[in-house]
Design a protein around this motif. Structure first.
Motif, PDB file in Angstrom:
ATOM      1  N   LEU A 140     -10.232   3.595 -11.572  1.00 57.70           N
ATOM      2  CA  LEU A 140      -8.971   2.910 -11.865  1.00 57.70           C
ATOM      3  C   LEU A 140      -9.069   1.933 -13.034  1.00 57.70           C
ATOM      4  O   LEU A 140      -8.041   1.530 -13.578  1.00 57.70           O
ATOM      5  CB  LEU A 140      -8.478   2.163 -10.621  1.00 57.70           C
ATOM      6  CG  LEU A 140      -7.952   3.047  -9.484  1.00 57.70           C
ATOM      7  CD1 LEU A 140      -7.650   2.213  -8.248  1.00 57.70           C
ATOM      8  CD2 LEU A 140      -6.712   3.820  -9.916  1.00 57.70           C
ATOM      9  N   ASP A 141     -10.267   1.577 -13.412  1.00 53.18           N
ATOM     10  CA  ASP A 141     -10.426   0.616 -14.514  1.00 53.18           C
ATOM     11  C   ASP A 141      -9.795   1.161 -15.798  1.00 53.18           C
ATOM     12  O   ASP A 141     -10.228   2.181 -16.332  1.00 53.18           O
ATOM     13  CB  ASP A 141     -11.908   0.328 -14.735  1.00 53.18           C
ATOM     14  CG  ASP A 141     -12.137  -0.785 -15.745  1.00 53.18           C
ATOM     15  OD1 ASP A 141     -11.240  -1.624 -15.924  1.00 53.18           O
ATOM     16  OD2 ASP A 141     -13.209  -0.811 -16.369  1.00 53.18           O
ATOM     17  N   VAL A 163      -2.913   0.501  -1.865  1.00 53.41           N
ATOM     18  CA  VAL A 163      -1.921  -0.542  -1.555  1.00 53.41           C
ATOM     19  C   VAL A 163      -2.189  -1.136  -0.183  1.00 53.41           C
ATOM     20  O   VAL A 163      -2.260  -2.365  -0.016  1.00 53.41           O
ATOM     21  CB  VAL A 163      -0.490   0.030  -1.625  1.00 53.41           C
ATOM     22  CG1 VAL A 163       0.521  -0.982  -1.081  1.00 53.41           C
ATOM     23  CG2 VAL A 163      -0.128   0.417  -3.055  1.00 53.41           C
ATOM     24  N   TRP A 164      -2.338  -0.285   0.826  1.00 54.09           N
ATOM     25  CA  TRP A 164      -2.578  -0.782   2.179  1.00 54.09           C
ATOM     26  C   TRP A 164      -3.928  -1.480   2.277  1.00 54.09           C
ATOM     27  O   TRP A 164      -4.059  -2.490   2.961  1.00 54.09           O
ATOM     28  CB  TRP A 164      -2.524   0.376   3.185  1.00 54.09           C
ATOM     29  CG  TRP A 164      -1.149   0.890   3.418  1.00 54.09           C
ATOM     30  CD1 TRP A 164       0.029   0.371   2.938  1.00 54.09           C
ATOM     31  CD2 TRP A 164      -0.790   2.042   4.186  1.00 54.09           C
ATOM     32  NE1 TRP A 164       1.088   1.138   3.353  1.00 54.09           N
ATOM     33  CE2 TRP A 164       0.629   2.161   4.122  1.00 54.09           C
ATOM     34  CE3 TRP A 164      -1.511   2.970   4.901  1.00 54.09           C
ATOM     35  CZ2 TRP A 164       1.319   3.182   4.767  1.00 54.09           C
ATOM     36  CZ3 TRP A 164      -0.831   3.995   5.549  1.00 54.09           C
ATOM     37  CH2 TRP A 164       0.574   4.098   5.484  1.00 54.09           C
ATOM     38  N   ALA A 176      -9.669  -4.021 -11.059  1.00 51.59           N
ATOM     39  CA  ALA A 176      -9.147  -2.700 -11.425  1.00 51.59           C
ATOM     40  C   ALA A 176      -8.073  -2.224 -10.458  1.00 51.59           C
ATOM     41  O   ALA A 176      -7.255  -1.365 -10.808  1.00 51.59           O
ATOM     42  CB  ALA A 176     -10.284  -1.682 -11.475  1.00 51.59           C
ATOM     43  N   PHE A 177      -8.060  -2.780  -9.242  1.00 46.11           N
ATOM     44  CA  PHE A 177      -7.111  -2.318  -8.239  1.00 46.11           C
ATOM     45  C   PHE A 177      -5.730  -2.958  -8.385  1.00 46.11           C
ATOM     46  O   PHE A 177      -4.700  -2.301  -8.206  1.00 46.11           O
ATOM     47  CB  PHE A 177      -7.619  -2.618  -6.818  1.00 46.11           C
ATOM     48  CG  PHE A 177      -8.898  -1.941  -6.438  1.00 46.11           C
ATOM     49  CD1 PHE A 177      -9.500  -1.009  -7.271  1.00 46.11           C
ATOM     50  CD2 PHE A 177      -9.531  -2.247  -5.246  1.00 46.11           C
ATOM     51  CE1 PHE A 177     -10.688  -0.385  -6.916  1.00 46.11           C
ATOM     52  CE2 PHE A 177     -10.713  -1.636  -4.876  1.00 46.11           C
ATOM     53  CZ  PHE A 177     -11.299  -0.701  -5.709  1.00 46.11           C
ATOM     54  N   MET A 178      -5.707  -4.250  -8.673  1.00 47.90           N
ATOM     55  CA  MET A 178      -4.467  -5.006  -8.555  1.00 47.90           C
ATOM     56  C   MET A 178      -3.364  -4.583  -9.529  1.00 47.90           C
ATOM     57  O   MET A 178      -2.196  -4.480  -9.127  1.00 47.90           O
ATOM     58  CB  MET A 178      -4.753  -6.506  -8.645  1.00 47.90           C
ATOM     59  CG  MET A 178      -5.696  -7.007  -7.554  1.00 47.90           C
ATOM     60  SD  MET A 178      -5.277  -6.377  -5.896  1.00 47.90           S
ATOM     61  CE  MET A 178      -3.672  -7.126  -5.643  1.00 47.90           C
ATOM     62  N   PRO A 179      -3.655  -4.316 -10.806  1.00 46.80           N
ATOM     63  CA  PRO A 179      -2.575  -3.842 -11.688  1.00 46.80           C
ATOM     64  C   PRO A 179      -1.987  -2.512 -11.212  1.00 46.80           C
ATOM     65  O   PRO A 179      -0.778  -2.288 -11.335  1.00 46.80           O
ATOM     66  CB  PRO A 179      -3.263  -3.696 -13.046  1.00 46.80           C
ATOM     67  CG  PRO A 179      -4.440  -4.596 -12.983  1.00 46.80           C
ATOM     68  CD  PRO A 179      -4.902  -4.533 -11.553  1.00 46.80           C
TER      69      PRO A 179
END
Length: 210
Positions: A140-141, A163-164, A176-179
Motif C-alpha cells: 500500500l505504500d 478499514v475494519w 501506508a494504511f491510513m491514506p
C-alpha cells in the motif's frame, strides 16, 4: 432483474452492502438475526452454513463477501468495478483473495489469541500477523488503490479488511494504511452503506438500565 441482500448489520454483510451501493443497482434487503432467522430452514436453504452475507440475483445465490464482490463487478460491468487490463486483473485477484485468506485468518487468530509455533506458521497460509502487516505495508505504500489509480471491487473486499482492522485495533495504523482508509471511507457508496447499517444496529438503552 431482482437483487436481494441477506445480511445482519453486525457482520461481513457490511462488505456486501457497500459493494451493492457501489454498483448503484436497486436491491431488497432481508435482515437476519443471529441464532434465529440466520439458522432457520428458509435461510439455510440459501446458505447451509447459516451465516451472512448472501445475495440472490435473478434466482442465483452467491455467498462469501469476496465472491459477492467479484460476482457483482462482473454482472454489472457498467459500474466499471471489474479489472479491465491484465495488470489490473493480476492485482485484483491476488489482493482480493489475500484479503479473504491471509488477512482475515491472521486477524481472527490474533483476536482469538491463537499463538502458532514456528512449525505451525509454516503450515498456516498467512504465516504470522507480523508478516501479513509488513506485506500490506509494502504493497500500500504509495499506492492509491489495489489496481493502481482506479477503484475496483477489490478495494471493497480487500479494503474492508484494512478499514475494519485499523478501526477496531486489530491492525496497526501504519502510515501506508491510513491514506488508503481515508480514501475508501470518503466514498459516497461507503457512507451510504454505513449509514444504512448503522441505522439497523441495536439501540443502546439511553437510561443506562440493564
Amino acid at each position: 432483474m431482482t437483487l436481494t441482500l441477506y445480511t445482519n448489520p453486525m457482520s461481513r454483510g457490511q462488505i456486501a452492502r457497500w459493494m451493492i451501493e457501489e454498483t448503484g443497482e436497486p436491491y431488497e434487503e432481508v435482515i437476519l438475526e443471529y441464532g434465529t432467522t440466520m439458522k432457520a430452514p428458509d435461510y439455510l436453504a440459501i446458505n447451509p452454513m447459516g451465516k451472512g452475507p448472501a445475495i440472490r440475483h435473478d434466482g442465483r445465490v452467491v455467498t462469501e463477501a469476496s465472491a459477492i464482490c467479484a460476482y457483482l463487478a462482473e454482472v454489472f460491468p457498467e459500474a466499471r468495478l471489474a479489472p479491465e487490463t491484465d495488470d489490473e486483473r493480476a492485482a485484483y485477484y491476488r489482493w482480493m483473495f489475500f484479503g479473504a485468506g491471509p488477512i482475515e485468518s491472521a486477524i481472527t487468530n490474533s483476536y482469538m489469541k491463537v499463538e502458532l509455533t514456528p512449525e505451525q506458521q509454516v503450515m498456516a497460509g498467512y504465516g504470522s500477523l507480523e508478516q501479513v502487516v509488513d506485506t500490506l505495508d509494502g504493497f500500500l505504500d504509495g499506492r492509491d488503490y489495489v489496481c493502481g489509480d482506479r477503484f475496483t471491487a477489490a478495494d471493497v473486499a480487500f479494503g474492508a479488511q484494512i478499514v475494519w482492522g485499523v478501526m477496531f485495533g486489530t491492525l496497526p495504523k501504519r502510515d501506508a494504511f491510513m491514506p488508503y482508509v481515508e480514501r475508501l471511507t470518503a466514498r459516497p457508496a461507503y457512507k451510504a452503506a454505513k449509514a444504512k447499517d448503522d441505522a439497523l444496529m441495536p439501540k443502546k438503552d439511553a437510561g443506562g438500565g440493564s
